[in-house]
Design an enzyme around this catalytic site. Structure first.
Site, PDB file in Angstrom:
ATOM      1  N   GLU A 110      12.141 -11.039   7.421  1.00  0.00           N
ATOM      2  CA  GLU A 110      13.094 -11.880   6.679  1.00  0.00           C
ATOM      3  C   GLU A 110      14.235 -11.040   6.105  1.00  0.00           C
ATOM      4  O   GLU A 110      15.386 -11.475   6.045  1.00  0.00           O
ATOM      5  CB  GLU A 110      12.349 -12.655   5.588  1.00  0.00           C
ATOM      6  CG  GLU A 110      11.441 -13.720   6.203  1.00  0.00           C
ATOM      7  CD  GLU A 110      10.497 -14.371   5.203  1.00  0.00           C
ATOM      8  OE1 GLU A 110       9.866 -13.629   4.420  1.00  0.00           O
ATOM      9  OE2 GLU A 110      10.390 -15.606   5.215  1.00  0.00           O
ATOM     10  N   GLU A 130       2.528 -14.917   8.433  1.00  0.00           N
ATOM     11  CA  GLU A 130       2.067 -15.571   7.203  1.00  0.00           C
ATOM     12  C   GLU A 130       0.979 -16.608   7.443  1.00  0.00           C
ATOM     13  O   GLU A 130       0.097 -16.801   6.610  1.00  0.00           O
ATOM     14  CB  GLU A 130       3.257 -16.226   6.478  1.00  0.00           C
ATOM     15  CG  GLU A 130       4.189 -15.250   5.760  1.00  0.00           C
ATOM     16  CD  GLU A 130       5.243 -14.601   6.647  1.00  0.00           C
ATOM     17  OE1 GLU A 130       5.141 -14.695   7.888  1.00  0.00           O
ATOM     18  OE2 GLU A 130       6.183 -14.007   6.088  1.00  0.00           O
TER      19      GLU A 130
HETATM   20  N1  3HC Z   1       0.795  -6.396   1.120  1.00  0.00           N
HETATM   21  C1  3HC Z   1      -0.012  -5.563   0.441  1.00  0.00           C
HETATM   22  N2  3HC Z   1      -0.726  -4.590   1.009  1.00  0.00           N
HETATM   23  C2  3HC Z   1      -0.624  -4.454   2.337  1.00  0.00           C
HETATM   24  C3  3HC Z   1       0.197  -5.286   3.117  1.00  0.00           C
HETATM   25  C4  3HC Z   1       0.936  -6.292   2.459  1.00  0.00           C
HETATM   26  N3  3HC Z   1       1.763  -7.111   3.123  1.00  0.00           N
HETATM   27  N4  3HC Z   1       0.094  -4.909   4.412  1.00  0.00           N
HETATM   28  C5  3HC Z   1      -0.765  -3.874   4.450  1.00  0.00           C
HETATM   29  N5  3HC Z   1      -1.192  -3.601   3.193  1.00  0.00           N
HETATM   30  C6  3HC Z   1      -2.103  -2.521   2.784  1.00  0.00           C
HETATM   31  C7  3HC Z   1      -3.521  -2.756   3.281  1.00  0.00           C
HETATM   32  O1  3HC Z   1      -4.247  -3.546   2.373  1.00  0.00           O
HETATM   33  C8  3HC Z   1      -4.050  -1.338   3.374  1.00  0.00           C
HETATM   34  O2  3HC Z   1      -4.384  -0.934   2.078  1.00  0.00           O
HETATM   35  P1  3HC Z   1      -5.614   0.061   1.842  1.00  0.00           P
HETATM   36  O3  3HC Z   1      -5.261   1.321   2.563  1.00  0.00           O
HETATM   37  O4  3HC Z   1      -5.670   0.178   0.365  1.00  0.00           O
HETATM   38  O5  3HC Z   1      -6.811  -0.617   2.430  1.00  0.00           O
HETATM   39  C9  3HC Z   1      -2.824  -0.540   3.796  1.00  0.00           C
HETATM   40  O6  3HC Z   1      -1.696  -1.350   3.462  1.00  0.00           O
HETATM   41  C10 3HC Z   1      -2.768  -0.228   5.283  1.00  0.00           C
HETATM   42  O7  3HC Z   1      -2.965  -1.447   6.000  1.00  0.00           O
HETATM   43  P2  3HC Z   1      -3.863  -1.507   7.314  1.00  0.00           P
HETATM   44  O8  3HC Z   1      -5.164  -0.809   7.076  1.00  0.00           O
HETATM   45  O9  3HC Z   1      -3.913  -2.927   7.719  1.00  0.00           O
HETATM   46  O10 3HC Z   1      -2.984  -0.619   8.310  1.00  0.00           O
HETATM   47  P3  3HC Z   1      -2.730  -0.815   9.853  1.00  0.00           P
HETATM   48  O11 3HC Z   1      -1.896   0.320  10.259  1.00  0.00           O
HETATM   49  O12 3HC Z   1      -3.996  -1.090  10.564  1.00  0.00           O
HETATM   50  O13 3HC Z   1      -1.858  -2.149   9.983  1.00  0.00           O
HETATM   51  C11 3HC Z   1      -0.118  -3.701   9.443  1.00  0.00           C
HETATM   52  C12 3HC Z   1      -0.576  -2.220   9.440  1.00  0.00           C
HETATM   53  C13 3HC Z   1       0.038  -4.214  10.865  1.00  0.00           C
HETATM   54  C14 3HC Z   1       1.204  -3.766   8.721  1.00  0.00           C
HETATM   55  C15 3HC Z   1      -1.172  -4.554   8.714  1.00  0.00           C
HETATM   56  O14 3HC Z   1      -1.467  -3.962   7.469  1.00  0.00           O
HETATM   57  C16 3HC Z   1      -0.769  -5.967   8.465  1.00  0.00           C
HETATM   58  O15 3HC Z   1      -0.847  -6.795   9.337  1.00  0.00           O
HETATM   59  N6  3HC Z   1      -0.324  -6.264   7.216  1.00  0.00           N
HETATM   60  C17 3HC Z   1      -0.016  -7.577   6.792  1.00  0.00           C
HETATM   61  C18 3HC Z   1       1.305  -8.029   7.317  1.00  0.00           C
HETATM   62  C19 3HC Z   1       1.623  -9.389   6.768  1.00  0.00           C
HETATM   63  O16 3HC Z   1       0.802 -10.269   6.741  1.00  0.00           O
HETATM   64  N7  3HC Z   1       2.872  -9.548   6.330  1.00  0.00           N
HETATM   65  C20 3HC Z   1       3.288 -10.772   5.769  1.00  0.00           C
HETATM   66  C21 3HC Z   1       2.956 -10.769   4.324  1.00  0.00           C
HETATM   67  S1  3HC Z   1       3.300 -12.285   3.567  1.00  0.00           S
HETATM   68  C22 3HC Z   1       4.971 -12.297   3.387  1.00  0.00           C
HETATM   69  O17 3HC Z   1       5.664 -11.418   3.809  1.00  0.00           O
HETATM   70  C23 3HC Z   1       5.483 -13.470   2.674  1.00  0.00           C
HETATM   71  C24 3HC Z   1       6.954 -13.576   2.746  1.00  0.00           C
HETATM   72  O18 3HC Z   1       7.278 -14.514   3.736  1.00  0.00           O
HETATM   73  C25 3HC Z   1       7.494 -14.029   1.444  1.00  0.00           C
END
Ligand code: 3HC
Ligand code: NAI
Length: 712
Positions: A110, A130
Site C-alpha cells: 500500500e 490480509e
Molecule cells: N507484523 C508484526 N510482526 C511481523 C509481521 C507483521 N506484519 N511480519 C512478520 N513479523 C514478525 C514475525 O512475527 C517474526 O517475529 P519473531 O521473530 O519474533 O517470531 C519475524 O517478523 C519474522 O517473521 P517470519 O518468521 O514469518 O519470517 P519469514 O522470513 O519466514 O517470512 C514474511 C517473512 C513473508 C514477511 C512473513 O513474516 C509474513 O508473511 N508476514 C506477514 C505479512 C502480512 O501479513 N502483512 C500484512 C499485514 S496486515 C497489513 O498490512 C494491514 C494493512 O493493510 C493496514
C-alpha cells in the site's frame, strides 16, 4: 533488534534525491514508530525544495512486509494516520519512487502504491495477504490496486492473499521496471532517470477503475460466490464490497474500505487468525535451546518403508531438491511405492502445477533399494514401517547399527513410545520423532517428538529442516499419540459413545462441521482408514493403555472385524458412492446392537434437535479441550498456541476459531468446567472421561485464560 535510539525512518541526501529509509528489522513492519517516522520524513522533504525527488526504500532483507500485526489488538488502533501519510506521499508535486525488494506485502504494498513510480529487483514478491489474517487491506489497497491493475486481478490477489512475482507484477503494470543490483543502487538510478526525464507524479487515486468488458453484475456475482464458498469468513464478503467501492470517487471508497476493515479487525474470526499467525512463529522456538546451536548437515535422506507415509514423506524432500533413498522389504512393495509417487507427480503435472521436466527431475532424486546398507551414508533416516512395536524396535536396532555416526534417526510412529524406539537404536541422542500427517506431501503439520535423550542439535536440525520442506513444526513430548492423536483419541471415543446412544454419523459430523471443522470425526476416520484407527486402539489395549471399559471404541473395532475400513473398502461409518459419503443404516444398526450389548440407553430422536446438536458439540469438543489442558499441565506441549497449531494445521480445525485452546477461552473456562462436571453427573464418570484437568479448574477459579498460561 533495533535499539530505542536507532531511528526507524531516516531522510538522507543523495545528490538531488531525498532517500527515505525504513529500518525496523526483521521485516520493516509498520509500527506506530515507523508511521510517525514516515510523517516526519515527509515534513522534512516538503520543507526542503532543493530536493528534486523522493525515494522510499527499506533496509535489510525486505521492503515493508506489512502493518504491524501486534498493533491491531490496540483498542485505539486507527489506520487514519497512516492513510493520511500515504495521501501526503501521493500528493507531492515532485516525483516519489519506491525501490522494492523482498516481500512487499500488505501495508508495504500500500505504501508502494502511494508512490508515483515503482522499481524492483528480481525475486521480489508482491501481495496483499490480509485475508489470511481475516481482515482486508486497510490502507487503500482495495482502492489503489484495482485502479492500477484492474478489478479482476486485484480482486483475485486480495481474495487469495497469495503474492505474485516480479514478472507477473511487471506484466500487470504493478511495477514500472525490474532492474538487477542492490535495491538502493537500483532505486537511486531509477529515481535519477525520473529526474532526468522530468517525470511527472503519477497518482493512482486520480485514475478510474477499468470496468470495460466485465459483466454489469461483476461484483454481485463475486459477492454471491464469496458468500457461498467462504461462509465462515466475513472478510470474503467485505473484500468484494471494498473492491466494488473502488469504482466510487476515491474519498468515498476510502471511507467504505475503512468501515469494512474496522468491522473485520474487531471480529472474532480475525482475532483468532492473528493469534495463529503468532502461534505458528512461536512454535518454532524451543525453550532453552540457544539459537546458536550448530546444526547437523542434512544433504541426503533415507526412508525405510515406501508405503502411504514413506512415499509422501519422500516427496517433501525431492520437492526441495534433496536426494532420497527408499528401502523396502520386497521389489513389489518398492515398485508400488515409487509408482505411487510418480503417479502423484504426474497428476500434479496434468493439473498444470508442475512441468514434465520437474516430474523427471524430482523422480531422478528418488532411488530404491532392498538393502539397509543403502541407508549407511544418509544424513537423516526416517522409518515409516507398519505401526507395530515389535517390528519398529527391530527396525530401529538395525538402523542404529547401519546409519553412519552423526546421522539422525527419525520415527514416523503415530502413537508408539519414542523413548523405547530410541533405546532400541542404541544411540538415543540421535533419535527424534518426525510425525507427518497424511497425505504427507500435502498436510502442513509436522509433530517433532522430543525423546528424553534427543540431542539439542538433532532437535534444532529437524526444526530447521521442517522450514526447508515448508512444514509447520510443533514439538511434542513423549506420550501416547503425542499432542494431536492423544486429543483425537478422546474425540473419537466421544463420537462413538454418541453413535451408540443413537446419533447418526451425519449428525455427529454435522454438529462440528457447522462450526467450520473441515470434516467431522466419522468422515475423518473413514478417510484415514478404520483399520488404521482400530489397530491403534487394539495395540493400545494390548499395551494396557485403555480404561477397563468394555464399550470403549466398540464400534470401530466391530467395523474393523467386518472389513468396513472406510473409503478404501466402500463402507465405514458411511457407505461410499465413489468418494461421496452416504448415510448407511447398517452403521446405525451396528451401533444400536452394541449399545444393547453394553447396556447403553439410546436417545436417537434427541440428536436431531438443536439441544442434541449442542450436546454433540460439547461432548466432542469439551473433553478434547480438557485433554489439551492435561497436555499442557504435563509439559507435553510447550505452550497453548502449539496445540492450536497442531489442530489447525493437522486436523482441519477451523482457523477462524483459532484452535481448541483459543476456542476454550471464548467458551469460558468456568463454563467448560461446569459442563464437564454436568456430564460426569449425568453420564457417570466410572472411567474418568469427564474429570476436568486441574489446570482447567484452577484457571477457571482464578478467572484466567488457558491461552495465556505458561509453565512456572
Ligand atoms: N507484523 C508484526 N510482526 C511481523 C509481521 C507483521 N506484519 N511480519 C512478520 N513479523 C514478525 C514475525 O512475527 C517474526 O517475529 P519473531 O521473530 O519474533 O517470531 C519475524 O517478523 C519474522 O517473521 P517470519 O518468521 O514469518 O519470517 P519469514 O522470513 O519466514 O517470512 C514474511 C517473512 C513473508 C514477511 C512473513 O513474516 C509474513 O508473511 N508476514 C506477514 C505479512 C502480512 O501479513 N502483512 C500484512 C499485514 S496486515 C497489513 O498490512 C494491514 C494493512 O493493510 C493496514
Ligand atoms: P503402510 O502400510 O502404507 O506402509 C508401511 C510400509 O512399510 C509398507 O510398504 C511395508 O512394506 C513397509 N515395511 C514393513 N516392514 C518393513 C521393513 N522391515 N523394512 C522396510 N519396509 C518395511 O503404512 P503407513 O500408513 O505408511 O504407516 C507407516 C507409519 O506411519 C506407521 O508408523 C503409521 O503409524 C505412521 N503414520 C501413518 C499415518 C496414516 O495416516 N497412514 C499418519 C501418520 C503416521
Amino acid at each position: 533488534m533495533t535499539s530505542p535510539t536507532t531511528p526507524l525512518v531516516t531522510l538522507t541526501r543523495h545528490g538531488d534525491i531525498a532517500l527515505l529509509s525504513i529500518a525496523n528489522p526483521p521485516v520493516n513492519a509498520l509500527s506506530q514508530g515507523v508511521v510517525d517516522g514516515l510523517a516526519a520524513a515527509i515534513d522534512a522533504f516538503e520543507a526542503d525544495r532543493s530536493y528534486k525527488a523522493l525515494l522510499v526504500h527499506g533496509e535489510g532483507r525486505t521492503f515493508v512486509a506489512g502493518g504491524d500485526i501486534n498493533s491491531f489488538d490496540d483498542p485505539d488502533f486507527t489506520a487514519a494516520l497512516y492513510n493520511g501519510t500515504l495521501a501526503r506521499i501521493e500528493s507531492q508535486d515532485r516525483p516519489v519512487a519506491a525501490a522494492l525488494h523482498g516481500t512487499v506485502l500488505g501495508g508495504g504494498l500500500e505504501l508502494a502504491l502511494a508512490c508515483h513510480h515503482r522499481v524492483s529487483v528480481p525475486g521480489t514478491r508482491f501481495g496483499l495477504p490480509e485475508v489470511k489474517l481475516g481482515i482486508l487491506p486497510g490502507s487503500l489497497g482495495t482502492q489503489r490496486l484495482p485502479r492500477l491493475i484492474g478489478p479482476v486481478m486485484a480482486l483475485d490477489m486480495i481474495q487469495s492473499g497469495n503474492p505474485i512475482g516480479d514478472a507477473a507484477a511487471l506484466k500487470a503494470g504493478l511495477i514500472d521496471e525490474v532492474q538487477s543490483g542492490t535495491p538502493l543502487e537500483v532505486g537511486l538510478a531509477f529515481t535519477q532517470a525520473l529526474i532526468a526525464r522530468d517525470a511527472k507524479p503519477s497518482r493512482i487515486s486520480e485514475r478510474t477503475v477499468a470496468m470495460e468488458g466485465l459483466p454489469a453484475d461483476f461484483f454481485e456475482q463475486a459477492l454471491a460466490q464469496a458468500v457461498k464458498t467462504k461462509p465462515f469468513y466475513p472478510s470474503a464478503r467485505n473484500i468484494v464490497l471494498a473492491v466494488k467501492a473502488s469504482t466510487l470517487p476515491f474519498a468515498q471508497g476510502e471511507a467504505e474500505e475503512q468501515r469494512l476493515f474496522e468491522a473485520l479487525r474487531i471480529s472474532p474470526q480475525s482475532q483468532a487468525m492473528r493469534h495463529l499467525f503468532f502461534a505458528e512463529r512461536a512454535a518454532s522456538k524451543i525453550p532453552g535451546l540457544p539459537k546458536t546451536v550448530a546444526l547437523r548437515p542434512v544433504k541426503s535422506i533415507g526412508i525405510l518403508g515406501a508405503g502411504t507415509m514413506g512415499g509422501g514423506i519422500a516427496m517433501n524432500f525431492a520437492n526441495v531438491g534433496l536426494p532420497v533413498v527408499l528401502v523396502e522389504t520386497t521389489q513389489a512393495a518398492l515398485d508400488r511405492g515409487l509408482g505411487l509417487i510418480r503417479a502423484n507427480y504426474e497428476a500434479s503435472a496434468a493439473k498444470g502445477r508442475m512441468t514434465a521436466e520437474q516430474v523427471t527431475a524430482r523422480m531422478a532424486l528418488l532411488t530404491g533399494s532392498l538393502a539397509d546398507s543403502a541407508l549407511a551414508e544418509c544424513d537423516l533416516v526416517i522409518e515409516a514401517v507398519f505401526e507395530n512395536l515389535a517390528l519398529k524396535k527391530q527396525v530401529c536396532a538395525r538402523l542404529g547399527a547401519v546409519c553412519k555416526p552423526g546421522a539422525i534417526i527419525a520415527t514416523n510412529t503415530s502413537t508408539l513410545d519414542v523413548d523405547v524406539l530410541a533405546a532400541a537404536t542404541g544411540r538415543p541422542a540421535d533419535v527424534v520423532g518426525m510425525h507427518f500427517f497424511s497425505p504427507a506431501n500435502v498436510m502442513r503439520l509436522l509433530e517433532v517428538v522430543r525423546g528424553a535423550q534427543t540431542a539439542p542439535d538433532v532437535l534444532a536440525t529437524v526444526m530447521q529442516l521442517a522450514r526447508t520442506i515448508k512444514k509447520v513444526a510443533v514439538v511434542s513430548g513423549v506420550c501416547y499419540g503425542f499432542i494431536g492423536n492423544r486429543m483425537a483419541e478422546v474425540y473419537m471415543r466421544q463420537a462413538e459413545f454418541l453413535m451408540m446412544e443413537g446419533a447418526s454419523p451425519a449428525q455427529v459430523d454435522g454438529a462440528v462441521e457447522a462450526l467450520g471443522m473441515a470434516m467431522g470425526p466419522c468422515r475423518m476416520l473413514d478417510m484415514a482408514g478404520i483399520d488404521v484407527g482400530a489397530k491403534t486402539v487394539i495395540e493400545y489395549g494390548k499395551a494396557g493403555g485403555l480404561p477397563p471399559d468394555p464399550s470403549y471404541r466398540a464400534l470401530v473395532q466391530k467395523m474393523f472385524e467386518l472389513g468396513r475400513f472406510g473409503q478404501k473398502t466402500g463402507a465405514g461409518y458411511y457407505r461410499y458412492e465413489g468418494r461421496k459419503a452416504v448415510a448407511d443404516s447398517e452403521t446405525v444398526r451396528l451401533a444400536a446392537e452394541l449399545a444393547a450389548a453394553h447396556g447403553i440407553a439410546q436417545r436417537a430422536g434427541h440428536f436431531g434437535t438443536p439441544a442434541g446438536q449442542q450436546e454433540i458439540v460439547e461432548r466432542l469438543l469439551y473433553p478434547l479441550i480438557n485433554e489439551g489442558a492435561k497436555i499442557l499441565e504435563e509439559g507435553i506441549a510447550y505452550r497453548p498456541g502449539d496445540i492450536d497449531i497442531v489442530w489447525t494445521a493437522g486436523y482441519g480445525f477451523p482457523d477462524h476459531q483459532g484452535g481448541p485452546i483459543w476456542m476454550a477461552d471464548r467458551i469460558g473456562l468456568a463454563t467448560l468446567a461446569e459442563r464437564l462436571a454436568h456430564c460426569a453427573e449425568v453420564r457417570g464418570n466410572a472411567f474418568g472421561y469427564w474429570t476436568a484437568a486441574k489446570l482447567l479448574t484452577d484457571l477457571a477459579a482464578q478467572g484466567k485464560r488457558l491461552s495465556d498460561w505458561a509453565p512456572a
